[in-house]
Design a protein around this motif. Structure first.
Motif, short mmCIF file in Angstrom:
data_model
loop_
_atom_site.label_atom_id
_atom_site.label_comp_id
_atom_site.label_asym_id
_atom_site.label_seq_id
_atom_site.Cartn_x
_atom_site.Cartn_y
_atom_site.Cartn_z
N TYR A 1 0.80 -1.23 0.00
CA TYR A 1 0.00 0.00 0.00
C TYR A 1 0.83 1.28 0.00
O TYR A 1 0.29 2.36 0.21
N LYS B 1 -0.55 3.76 -2.47
CA LYS B 1 -2.01 3.91 -2.51
C LYS B 1 -2.46 5.00 -1.55
O LYS B 1 -1.79 5.30 -0.57
N LYS C 1 -12.58 -0.53 0.48
CA LYS C 1 -13.39 -1.71 0.20
C LYS C 1 -12.52 -2.96 0.09
O LYS C 1 -12.87 -4.02 0.63
N LYS C 2 -11.38 -2.84 -0.60
CA LYS C 2 -10.49 -4.00 -0.77
C LYS C 2 -9.94 -4.47 0.58
O LYS C 2 -9.89 -5.67 0.85
N GLY D 1 -9.23 5.66 -0.01
CA GLY D 1 -10.40 6.04 -0.80
C GLY D 1 -11.39 4.90 -0.75
O GLY D 1 -11.12 3.84 -0.17
N THR D 2 -12.53 5.08 -1.39
CA THR D 2 -13.58 4.07 -1.32
C THR D 2 -13.11 2.71 -1.84
O THR D 2 -13.36 1.67 -1.22
N HIS D 3 -12.39 2.72 -2.98
CA HIS D 3 -11.94 1.46 -3.59
C HIS D 3 -10.95 0.74 -2.68
O HIS D 3 -11.08 -0.47 -2.43
N THR D 4 -9.95 1.49 -2.18
CA THR D 4 -8.94 0.88 -1.32
C THR D 4 -9.55 0.40 -0.02
O THR D 4 -9.25 -0.71 0.45
#
Length: 361
Positions: free
Chosen positions: A65, A68, A76-77, A71-74
């Motif tokens: 990470y 990175k 969520k993962k 955010g929403t995508h990260t």
């Protein structure tokens, strides 16, 4: 992964291999002392294994990470991966080979190794993405000192708290109050609720090591050796007032285990990444599918313990028929069984690696 550091992969794989070895002796009645957990206070080599894995989870977070942003995508993962780990752990605790293939609800253990890995990964990853290293140090220190204060100063039902295994041990008492019959033991769980707080610090200390490895610092091995020695010293000094204890995951335990992790990782780093000495490939293969290999070993071991062969289990039958001999001690027989199990999963890891099968959880 770009900038991959070989020693980290070897350390991760070796930790998984050791986790399998200490979890699958031929018989729990005959095990060499270093392959058993300390009865309560203190630590053995076996007590280092799980904190080593949480430590390397933190180190791996830095590599995964580092570029990175939250955010929403990260988010969520990270959340999905954490939930998968927790789900796998709950499945292991609930599964049985007899219909309907799950234990009665009251008998299912809620905490567990994979559950703790999932929770620790979630919080460590979120903290890493949101805070700089100085703030992370402050958070780790706060977690460790705060846990010490809670465990030693907060009374339980009006009774002064103890660090012994007793009803007025705050961590043990909370486990009973929160999980009831869903603990590993009737009076506590080694992966319990309150002790998960300092286990997050174990992973944060791994994050600091990952940052050192990715930095432009010279003599990284020397820095890690020095850091490890300092953590060991402080941890053993803290032991005088807050005993080293895996079941409680005390703050002194966090520092001592992170100290050994840094020293061992520094040695592997020096040999593989600096001196370019080739060794430990089998551990690298195991580390490439670490969670899958660990889950399969636990799942298959559980099945073998439940399949009956006469008056014993399939596990017990194989151990007695193949490994028990009058010419060797039962402890050695038990160890040889465990080593055979380890060899099987190392072979499986090798096949998966050679076929480029990497199962991410």
């Amino acid at each position: 992964m770009k900038d991959r550091i070989l020693s980290v992969d070897i350390f991760r794989g070796a930790t998984i291999v050791l986790m399998i070895l200490v979890n699958t002796p031929g018989t729990w009645s005959n095990v060499y002392a270093p392959l058993l957990h300390a009865k309560w206070h203190g630590y053995t080599p076996t007590d280092l294994v799980f904190p080593f894995f949480l430590f390397i989870v933190g180190t791996s977070i830095v590599f995964a990470y580092k570029n990175k942003t939250i955010g929403t995508h990260t988010f969520k993962k990270i959340s999905v991966r954490a939930l998968k780990l927790i789900g796998l752990g709950l499945f292991l605790g609930a599964f049985t080979i007899s219909f309907p293939f799950f234990k009665d609800f009251t008998d299912i253990r809620f905490p567990g190794v994979l559950q703790r890995i999932g929770v620790v990964f979630f919080f460590a990853a979120i903290l890493f993405l949101n805070f700089r290293w100085k703030t992370l140090i402050a958070i780790a220190v706060t977690l460790l000192i705060g846990y010490w204060v809670l465990m030693t100063l907060v009374p339980v039902n009006g009774v002064e708290s103890t660090l012994d295994r007793a009803p007025n041990n705050l961590a043990n008492w909370l486990d009973v109050q929160i999980f009831g019959s869903h603990n590993y033991k009737p009076d506590y769980d080694p992966e319990g609720f309150l002790s998960t707080i300092p286990s997050i610090a174990s992973s944060l200390l791994g994050i600091f090591t990952g940052l050192i490895l990715l930095s432009k610092q010279e003599k990284k091995a020397t820095i890690l050796f020095g850091l490890g020695g300092a953590l060991l010293l402080v941890g053993h000094l803290w032991d005088f007032v807050f005993p080293i204890n895996k079941a409680l995951w005390t703050s002194s335990f966090v520092l001592v285990t992170a100290g050994w992790a840094n020293i061992i990782l520094a040695l592997i780093y020096y040999l593989t990444d600096i001196r370019k000495i080739q060794f430990g490939s089998i551990f690298r293969y195991a580390g490439a599918n670490a969670i899958v290999v660990y889950f399969l070993s636990s799942f298959i071991s559980k099945i073998m313990g439940q399949i009956r062969v006469g008056e014993t289990s399939l596990h017990g039958w194989l151990f007695q028929k193949i490994y028990v001999h009058s010419t060797i001690s039962m402890e050695l027989s038990s160890l040889l069984y465990g080593l055979s199990v380890v060899a099987f999963y190392c072979l499986l890891a090798y096949v998966l690696y050679r076929r480029k099968i990497f199962i991410k959880v």
